[in-house]
Design a protein around this motif. Structure first.
Motif, PDB file in Angstrom:
ATOM      1  N   UNK A 178       1.241  -3.247   9.201  1.00  0.00           N
ATOM      2  CA  UNK A 178       0.508  -4.174  10.063  1.00  0.00           C
ATOM      3  C   UNK A 178      -0.976  -3.824  10.106  1.00  0.00           C
ATOM      4  N   UNK A 179      -1.283  -2.529  10.170  1.00  0.00           N
ATOM      5  CA  UNK A 179      -2.683  -2.120  10.182  1.00  0.00           C
ATOM      6  C   UNK A 179      -3.393  -2.524   8.896  1.00  0.00           C
ATOM      7  N   UNK A 180      -2.715  -2.341   7.775  1.00  0.00           N
ATOM      8  CA  UNK A 180      -3.336  -2.706   6.512  1.00  0.00           C
ATOM      9  C   UNK A 180      -3.510  -4.217   6.389  1.00  0.00           C
ATOM     10  N   UNK A 181      -2.531  -4.973   6.875  1.00  0.00           N
ATOM     11  CA  UNK A 181      -2.643  -6.436   6.811  1.00  0.00           C
ATOM     12  C   UNK A 181      -3.786  -6.931   7.697  1.00  0.00           C
ATOM     13  N   UNK A 182      -3.927  -6.319   8.892  1.00  0.00           N
ATOM     14  CA  UNK A 182      -4.997  -6.743   9.790  1.00  0.00           C
ATOM     15  C   UNK A 182      -6.364  -6.263   9.320  1.00  0.00           C
ATOM     16  N   UNK A 183      -6.396  -5.110   8.665  1.00  0.00           N
ATOM     17  CA  UNK A 183      -7.664  -4.558   8.195  1.00  0.00           C
ATOM     18  C   UNK A 183      -8.522  -3.973   9.287  1.00  0.00           C
ATOM     19  N   UNK A 184      -7.940  -3.714  10.465  1.00  0.00           N
ATOM     20  CA  UNK A 184      -8.722  -3.208  11.586  1.00  0.00           C
ATOM     21  C   UNK A 184      -8.776  -1.683  11.626  1.00  0.00           C
ATOM     22  N   UNK A 185      -7.726  -1.036  11.152  1.00  0.00           N
ATOM     23  CA  UNK A 185      -7.636   0.420  11.254  1.00  0.00           C
ATOM     24  C   UNK A 185      -7.550   1.008   9.854  1.00  0.00           C
ATOM     25  N   UNK A 186      -8.383   1.993   9.595  1.00  0.00           N
ATOM     26  CA  UNK A 186      -8.355   2.675   8.303  1.00  0.00           C
ATOM     27  C   UNK A 186      -7.449   3.896   8.405  1.00  0.00           C
ATOM     28  N   UNK A 187      -6.539   4.083   7.451  1.00  0.00           N
ATOM     29  CA  UNK A 187      -5.628   5.234   7.522  1.00  0.00           C
ATOM     30  C   UNK A 187      -6.391   6.560   7.482  1.00  0.00           C
ATOM     31  N   UNK A 188      -5.839   7.559   8.173  1.00  0.00           N
ATOM     32  CA  UNK A 188      -6.433   8.891   8.156  1.00  0.00           C
ATOM     33  C   UNK A 188      -5.947   9.628   6.913  1.00  0.00           C
ATOM     34  N   UNK A 189      -6.898  10.058   6.103  1.00  0.00           N
ATOM     35  CA  UNK A 189      -6.569  10.699   4.835  1.00  0.00           C
ATOM     36  C   UNK A 189      -7.209  12.082   4.769  1.00  0.00           C
ATOM     37  N   UNK A 190      -6.538  12.985   4.085  1.00  0.00           N
ATOM     38  CA  UNK A 190      -7.079  14.324   3.839  1.00  0.00           C
ATOM     39  C   UNK A 190      -7.448  14.437   2.373  1.00  0.00           C
ATOM     40  N   UNK A 191      -8.619  15.016   2.129  1.00  0.00           N
ATOM     41  CA  UNK A 191      -9.161  15.139   0.769  1.00  0.00           C
ATOM     42  C   UNK A 191      -9.169  16.605   0.412  1.00  0.00           C
ATOM     43  N   UNK A 192      -8.459  16.978  -0.651  1.00  0.00           N
ATOM     44  CA  UNK A 192      -8.342  18.376  -1.045  1.00  0.00           C
ATOM     45  C   UNK A 192      -8.845  18.555  -2.473  1.00  0.00           C
ATOM     46  N   UNK A 217      -6.964  -0.141   0.863  1.00  0.00           N
ATOM     47  CA  UNK A 217      -7.436  -1.405   1.451  1.00  0.00           C
ATOM     48  C   UNK A 217      -6.303  -2.377   1.756  1.00  0.00           C
ATOM     49  N   UNK A 218      -5.249  -2.356   0.956  1.00  0.00           N
ATOM     50  CA  UNK A 218      -4.177  -3.331   1.181  1.00  0.00           C
ATOM     51  C   UNK A 218      -2.890  -2.854   0.518  1.00  0.00           C
ATOM     52  N   UNK A 219      -1.771  -3.122   1.196  1.00  0.00           N
ATOM     53  CA  UNK A 219      -0.446  -2.809   0.669  1.00  0.00           C
ATOM     54  C   UNK A 219       0.466  -4.004   0.883  1.00  0.00           C
ATOM     55  N   UNK A 220       1.042  -4.500  -0.191  1.00  0.00           N
ATOM     56  CA  UNK A 220       1.931  -5.660  -0.124  1.00  0.00           C
ATOM     57  C   UNK A 220       3.311  -5.271  -0.653  1.00  0.00           C
ATOM     58  N   UNK A 244       6.112  -2.933  -4.768  1.00  0.00           N
ATOM     59  CA  UNK A 244       4.936  -2.904  -3.910  1.00  0.00           C
ATOM     60  C   UNK A 244       3.676  -2.978  -4.761  1.00  0.00           C
ATOM     61  N   UNK A 245       2.644  -3.580  -4.187  1.00  0.00           N
ATOM     62  CA  UNK A 245       1.315  -3.632  -4.793  1.00  0.00           C
ATOM     63  C   UNK A 245       0.341  -3.009  -3.806  1.00  0.00           C
ATOM     64  N   UNK A 246      -0.358  -1.981  -4.251  1.00  0.00           N
ATOM     65  CA  UNK A 246      -1.301  -1.288  -3.384  1.00  0.00           C
ATOM     66  C   UNK A 246      -2.673  -1.289  -4.045  1.00  0.00           C
ATOM     67  N   UNK A 247      -3.691  -1.510  -3.220  1.00  0.00           N
ATOM     68  CA  UNK A 247      -5.072  -1.514  -3.695  1.00  0.00           C
ATOM     69  C   UNK A 247      -5.821  -0.347  -3.061  1.00  0.00           C
ATOM     70  N   UNK A 248      -6.487   0.418  -3.909  1.00  0.00           N
ATOM     71  CA  UNK A 248      -7.215   1.607  -3.472  1.00  0.00           C
ATOM     72  C   UNK A 248      -8.675   1.434  -3.860  1.00  0.00           C
ATOM     73  N   UNK A 249      -9.570   1.671  -2.887  1.00  0.00           N
ATOM     74  CA  UNK A 249     -11.006   1.632  -3.145  1.00  0.00           C
ATOM     75  C   UNK A 249     -11.515   3.044  -3.420  1.00  0.00           C
ATOM     76  N   UNK A 250     -12.169   3.210  -4.573  1.00  0.00           N
ATOM     77  CA  UNK A 250     -12.813   4.473  -4.918  1.00  0.00           C
ATOM     78  C   UNK A 250     -14.320   4.279  -4.809  1.00  0.00           C
ATOM     79  N   UNK A 251     -14.941   5.049  -3.935  1.00  0.00           N
ATOM     80  CA  UNK A 251     -16.366   4.885  -3.650  1.00  0.00           C
ATOM     81  C   UNK A 251     -17.145   6.090  -4.177  1.00  0.00           C
TER      82      UNK A 251
END
Length: 237
Positions: A219-233, A84-87, A107-114
């Motif tokens: 920039x994408x994370x700061x704007x919050x408009x684009x979600x990164x593409x992730x692979x789940x294994x 969700x956010x990387x500072x 760095x401070x990174x926030x990860x959402x686990x759903x």
């Protein structure tokens, strides 16, 4: 005239003077019970093998039916992760006289686990996050202890990670400084953990999970408009 003790004949010795047995002489008769005992043993082993194979077959069928009922009723789903956010609280590059440079960052990174399951809790093991720049430079890693996530829940995980005096090439250092000024630096992130599912007090699992996200733009994370593409294994549930 006295004679010495007679010598014992070796086994199978036949005296030449002894006439051969007449033609058609009857051979020794083996009792029929000898053959019957062997046949009974073979039949017993065959019956035991058939019983074991049938038992294994029925167990497989029962397990398959139970698994089908479990999936049909609970409809288990894998957890979903989002960055969700990387500072970058600190990002300094010190150029040295020998041509190398030292990177000092925090760095401070926030990860959402759903947890998308409506009937299943999710158990997490220790969750580790790693960050890299250009797939070459490590920005550090951090680990949070395991936890239990209720049904239909979103949990925000916050990680603080950094490096001190990380040696990098001078040409790479110039490129990173230019990227920081233009705000177009991209990072790669990875989440490593283990997950299991819970039904009441029953806990099932744990399966290793790797979530890899590449090309995350600050920039994408700061704007919050684009979600990164992730692979789940992981293993299929």
């Amino acid at each position: 005239m006295a004679t010495g003790p007679s010598l014992k004949k070796p086994p199978g010795f036949m005296d030449p003077a002894t006439p051969p047995p007449p033609a058609g002489a009857q051979k020794p008769v083996i009792p029929p019970t000898f053959y019957q005992t062997k046949k009974e043993k073979r039949n017993c082993c065959r019956n035991c093998c058939c019983c074991i194979c049938c038992l294994i077959f029925f167990l497989i069928i029962i397990i398959g039916i139970l698994c089908g009922l479990f999936f049909a009723w609970f409809q288990p789903k894998v957890p979903i992760f989002h960055f969700s956010r990387l500072e970058l609280d600190r990002f300094n590059i010190n150029v040295k006289s020998d041509g190398n440079s030292l990177l000092d960052s925090k760095a401070v990174i926030r990860v959402e686990a759903n947890n998308p399951n409506s009937k299943l809790e999710i158990y997490y093991g220790d969750t580790e996050v790693m960050l890299n720049l250009d797939e070459e430079i490590s920005l550090g890693s951090a680990t949070l202890p395991g936890f239990v996530q209720p049904v239909n829940n979103v949990t925000l995980l916050k990680y603080t990670l950094g490096v001190n005096d990380e040696v990098i090439d001078s040409s790479l250092a110039l490129r990173l400084n230019r990227g920081m000024k233009n705000d177009d630096i991209e990072v790669n992130a990875a989440v490593l953990t283990k997950v299991g599912i819970g039904v009441g007090k029953v806990k099932i699992g744990m399966l290793p999970v790797n979530v890899i996200c590449k090309g995350i733009s600050l920039k994408q994370l700061d704007d919050g408009n684009v979600s990164p593409k992730c692979s789940f294994n992981t293993l299929r549930w």
